[in-house]
Design a protein around this motif. Structure first.
Motif, PDB file in Angstrom:
ATOM      1  N   ARG A  52       0.818  -0.973   0.416  1.00 25.44           N
ATOM      2  CA  ARG A  52       0.423   0.209  -0.055  1.00 25.44           C
ATOM      3  C   ARG A  52       1.057   1.085  -0.049  1.00 25.44           C
ATOM      4  O   ARG A  52       0.528   2.066  -1.322  1.00 25.44           O
ATOM      5  N   ARG A  53       1.671   1.445   0.686  1.00 22.21           N
ATOM      6  CA  ARG A  53       2.378   2.567   0.560  1.00 22.21           C
ATOM      7  C   ARG A  53       3.370   2.799  -0.747  1.00 22.21           C
ATOM      8  O   ARG A  53       3.193   3.952  -0.834  1.00 22.21           O
ATOM      9  N   TYR A  54       4.009   1.425  -1.124  1.00 18.09           N
ATOM     10  CA  TYR A  54       4.895   1.248  -1.769  1.00 18.09           C
ATOM     11  C   TYR A  54       3.625   1.632  -3.510  1.00 18.09           C
ATOM     12  O   TYR A  54       4.181   2.435  -3.969  1.00 18.09           O
ATOM     13  N   LEU A  55       2.816   1.710  -3.865  1.00 20.76           N
ATOM     14  CA  LEU A  55       1.508   1.795  -4.583  1.00 20.76           C
ATOM     15  C   LEU A  55       1.329   3.698  -4.728  1.00 20.76           C
ATOM     16  O   LEU A  55       1.271   4.193  -5.251  1.00 20.76           O
ATOM     17  N   ARG A  56       1.119   4.070  -2.751  1.00 20.57           N
ATOM     18  CA  ARG A  56       0.765   5.202  -3.110  1.00 20.57           C
ATOM     19  C   ARG A  56       2.740   6.270  -3.353  1.00 20.57           C
ATOM     20  O   ARG A  56       2.166   6.964  -4.447  1.00 20.57           O
ATOM     21  N   ASN A  58       4.543   5.639  -5.556  1.00 22.17           N
ATOM     22  CA  ASN A  58       4.696   5.364  -7.307  1.00 22.17           C
ATOM     23  C   ASN A  58       3.814   5.661  -7.986  1.00 22.17           C
ATOM     24  O   ASN A  58       3.322   5.928  -8.660  1.00 22.17           O
ATOM     25  N   ASP A  59       2.259   6.624  -6.895  1.00 20.55           N
ATOM     26  CA  ASP A  59       1.251   7.569  -7.448  1.00 20.55           C
ATOM     27  C   ASP A  59       0.395   6.091  -8.382  1.00 20.55           C
ATOM     28  O   ASP A  59       0.146   6.404  -9.461  1.00 20.55           O
ATOM     29  N   ARG A  82       2.184   2.277 -17.990  1.00 16.77           N
ATOM     30  CA  ARG A  82       3.472   2.944 -19.118  1.00 16.77           C
ATOM     31  C   ARG A  82       4.056   3.097 -18.507  1.00 16.77           C
ATOM     32  O   ARG A  82       5.794   2.691 -18.606  1.00 16.77           O
ATOM     33  N   LYS A  83       4.787   4.319 -17.420  1.00 15.13           N
ATOM     34  CA  LYS A  83       4.877   5.187 -16.670  1.00 15.13           C
ATOM     35  C   LYS A  83       5.622   3.935 -15.671  1.00 15.13           C
ATOM     36  O   LYS A  83       6.069   5.210 -14.746  1.00 15.13           O
ATOM     37  N   ILE A  88       6.582  -1.820 -11.119  1.00 13.71           N
ATOM     38  CA  ILE A  88       5.555  -3.651 -11.410  1.00 13.71           C
ATOM     39  C   ILE A  88       6.964  -4.141 -11.144  1.00 13.71           C
ATOM     40  O   ILE A  88       6.677  -5.236 -10.584  1.00 13.71           O
ATOM     41  N   GLU A  89       8.242  -4.069 -11.972  1.00 19.06           N
ATOM     42  CA  GLU A  89       9.053  -5.010 -11.771  1.00 19.06           C
ATOM     43  C   GLU A  89       9.532  -5.136 -10.326  1.00 19.06           C
ATOM     44  O   GLU A  89       9.404  -6.195 -10.131  1.00 19.06           O
ATOM     45  N   ALA A  90       9.305  -4.419  -9.397  1.00 21.24           N
ATOM     46  CA  ALA A  90       9.345  -4.397  -8.459  1.00 21.24           C
ATOM     47  C   ALA A  90       9.100  -5.175  -7.591  1.00 21.24           C
ATOM     48  O   ALA A  90       9.612  -5.907  -6.977  1.00 21.24           O
ATOM     49  N   LEU A  91       8.214  -5.377  -7.803  1.00 22.77           N
ATOM     50  CA  LEU A  91       7.048  -5.834  -7.486  1.00 22.77           C
ATOM     51  C   LEU A  91       6.981  -7.066  -7.443  1.00 22.77           C
ATOM     52  O   LEU A  91       6.960  -7.850  -6.432  1.00 22.77           O
ATOM     53  N   ARG A  92       7.167  -7.740  -8.544  1.00 28.42           N
ATOM     54  CA  ARG A  92       7.265  -9.146  -8.887  1.00 28.42           C
ATOM     55  C   ARG A  92       8.423  -9.769  -8.061  1.00 28.42           C
ATOM     56  O   ARG A  92       8.404 -10.370  -7.805  1.00 28.42           O
ATOM     57  N   GLU A  93       9.497  -9.048  -8.152  1.00 21.41           N
ATOM     58  CA  GLU A  93      10.570  -9.362  -7.925  1.00 21.41           C
ATOM     59  C   GLU A  93      10.694  -9.424  -5.711  1.00 21.41           C
ATOM     60  O   GLU A  93      11.538 -10.634  -5.465  1.00 21.41           O
TER      61      GLU A  93
END
Length: 107
Positions: A52-56, A58-59, A82-83, A88-93
């Motif tokens: 939640r914090r990470y998404l916030r 990164n807007d 796209r931006k 997203i890759e960091a979350l997957r990792e």
């Protein structure tokens, strides 16, 4: 045989359609179909607060689908992929489940 959905699912389905998102009825119910603009990020337990914090930060915040059960799950719907390819890759990792590229998110 047509499945009858609860009014809450019907309302959220309409909300997604009004946003221009693709919703499909499948044998398992209604799914939000991901594309180049929208993805779903599924989290459980202790990871939920971090994500939640990470998404916030990164807007990328958007609607959240809460899935009840023995272990509560959340699927965060995010746009503007796209931006945010690196985010997203960091979350997957970090082991987070990411629904993207045509994957269906059960509603």
């Amino acid at each position: 045989m047509r499945t009858t959905f609860s009014s809450a699912v019907a309302e959220s389905t309409q909300d997604y359609i009004q946003r221009g998102w693709t919703v499909a009825e499948t044998a398992n119910g209604v799914c939000l179909v991901t594309d180049e603009n929208i993805a779903g990020i599924e989290v459980t337990g202790d990871t939920a607060a971090f994500v939640r914090r990470y998404l916030r930060a990164n807007d990328l915040t958007g609607p959240v689908i809460e899935i009840p059960g023995a272990e509560r799950r959340e699927i965060h719907l995010v746009t503007g992929l796209r931006k945010a390819e690196r985010a997203i890759e960091a979350l997957r990792e970090s082991g987070v489940v990411v629904y993207a590229d045509g994957a269906g998110i059960p509603l």
